[in-house]
Design an enzyme around this catalytic site. Structure first.
Site, PDB file in Angstrom:
ATOM      1  N   HIS A   1      90.279  41.518  -5.258  1.00  0.00           N
ATOM      2  CA  HIS A   1      89.609  40.243  -5.004  1.00  0.00           C
ATOM      3  C   HIS A   1      90.665  39.160  -4.816  1.00  0.00           C
ATOM      4  O   HIS A   1      91.804  39.308  -5.255  1.00  0.00           O
ATOM      5  CB  HIS A   1      88.714  39.865  -6.184  1.00  0.00           C
ATOM      6  CG  HIS A   1      87.444  40.637  -6.260  1.00  0.00           C
ATOM      7  ND1 HIS A   1      86.370  40.189  -6.976  1.00  0.00           N
ATOM      8  CD2 HIS A   1      87.069  41.823  -5.727  1.00  0.00           C
ATOM      9  CE1 HIS A   1      85.382  41.050  -6.891  1.00  0.00           C
ATOM     10  NE2 HIS A   1      85.791  42.068  -6.133  1.00  0.00           N
TER      11      HIS A   1
ATOM     12  N   GLU B   1      91.117  36.277  -6.254  1.00  0.00           N
ATOM     13  CA  GLU B   1      91.696  35.760  -7.496  1.00  0.00           C
ATOM     14  C   GLU B   1      92.716  36.731  -8.080  1.00  0.00           C
ATOM     15  O   GLU B   1      93.770  36.322  -8.570  1.00  0.00           O
ATOM     16  CB  GLU B   1      90.602  35.513  -8.549  1.00  0.00           C
ATOM     17  CG  GLU B   1      89.580  34.486  -8.138  1.00  0.00           C
ATOM     18  CD  GLU B   1      88.332  35.098  -7.518  1.00  0.00           C
ATOM     19  OE1 GLU B   1      87.245  34.554  -7.757  1.00  0.00           O
ATOM     20  OE2 GLU B   1      88.433  36.099  -6.787  1.00  0.00           O
TER      21      GLU B   1
ATOM     22  N   CYS C   1      83.647  36.258 -10.018  1.00  0.00           N
ATOM     23  CA  CYS C   1      82.806  37.322 -10.565  1.00  0.00           C
ATOM     24  C   CYS C   1      83.256  37.599 -12.011  1.00  0.00           C
ATOM     25  O   CYS C   1      84.260  37.040 -12.466  1.00  0.00           O
ATOM     26  CB  CYS C   1      82.926  38.572  -9.696  1.00  0.00           C
ATOM     27  SG  CYS C   1      84.509  39.440  -9.889  1.00  0.00           S
TER      28      CYS C   1
ATOM     29  N   CYS D   1      87.016  38.761 -12.234  1.00  0.00           N
ATOM     30  CA  CYS D   1      87.980  37.693 -11.973  1.00  0.00           C
ATOM     31  C   CYS D   1      87.941  36.629 -13.063  1.00  0.00           C
ATOM     32  O   CYS D   1      88.987  36.108 -13.468  1.00  0.00           O
ATOM     33  CB  CYS D   1      87.735  37.092 -10.592  1.00  0.00           C
ATOM     34  SG  CYS D   1      88.067  38.291  -9.272  1.00  0.00           S
TER      35      CYS D   1
END
Length: 153
Positions: free
Chosen positions: A53, A55, A83, A86
């Site tokens: 992801h 992040e 999410c 993260c």
């Protein structure tokens, strides 16, 4: 343009790069002392990795740049609400401030579905949503609209 909007615009540029590469368009930058020390965009398809992801990519780069797993003097800017994975990484990196663009009502862990930062962890970041929200949402909507159009007969 505010400082927060300036950094979010940098994250948006990364989100657009992700979209151009066929990834869900999320971008992230991490700032320390007025300098971007971490950049990331979604790379799950490219790397075939659940953890890729925006992040997570930005945190890894910031760790390397700063030379520490502790990012307690940094600020994170991301185009979509983090999410649970993260949000947990942000907690573990000790990042004290998080700014995000669009709310994520499907997977958001900062208010969209739940707010992980309302739990009694030892350190939780200050959280501000809605930075360039319309622009962040538009990039996501355009991406998913084009995917749906491609699937039509």
């Amino acid at each position: 343009m505010t400082e927060q909007e300036t950094y979010m615009a940098q994250a948006l540029a990364l989100a657009r790069e992700a979209a151009a590469a066929g990834e869900v368009p999320v971008g992230c930058v991490i700032v320390r002392g007025g300098e971007i020390v971490g950049r990331g965009r979604n790379r799950r398809e490219e790397k075939q990795s659940t953890a890729s992801h925006a992040e997570m990519e930005a945190i890894a780069m910031a760790n390397e740049t700063v030379g520490s797993w502790r990012l307690d003097d940094c600020t994170l800017y991301v185009t979509l609400e983090p999410c649970p994975m993260c949000a947990g990484a942000i907690l573990n990196a000790r990042i004290p401030r998080v700014y995000y663009g669009a709310r994520d009502r499907a997977m958001g862990a900062c208010g969209g579905v739940l707010n992980l930062y309302m739990e009694p962890f030892a350190l939780t970041p200050a959280l501000v949503g809605g930075i360039l929200a319309d622009e962040c949402r538009a990039v996501l909507e355009s991406f998913f609209r084009s995917i749906r159009a491609d699937k039509l007969p």
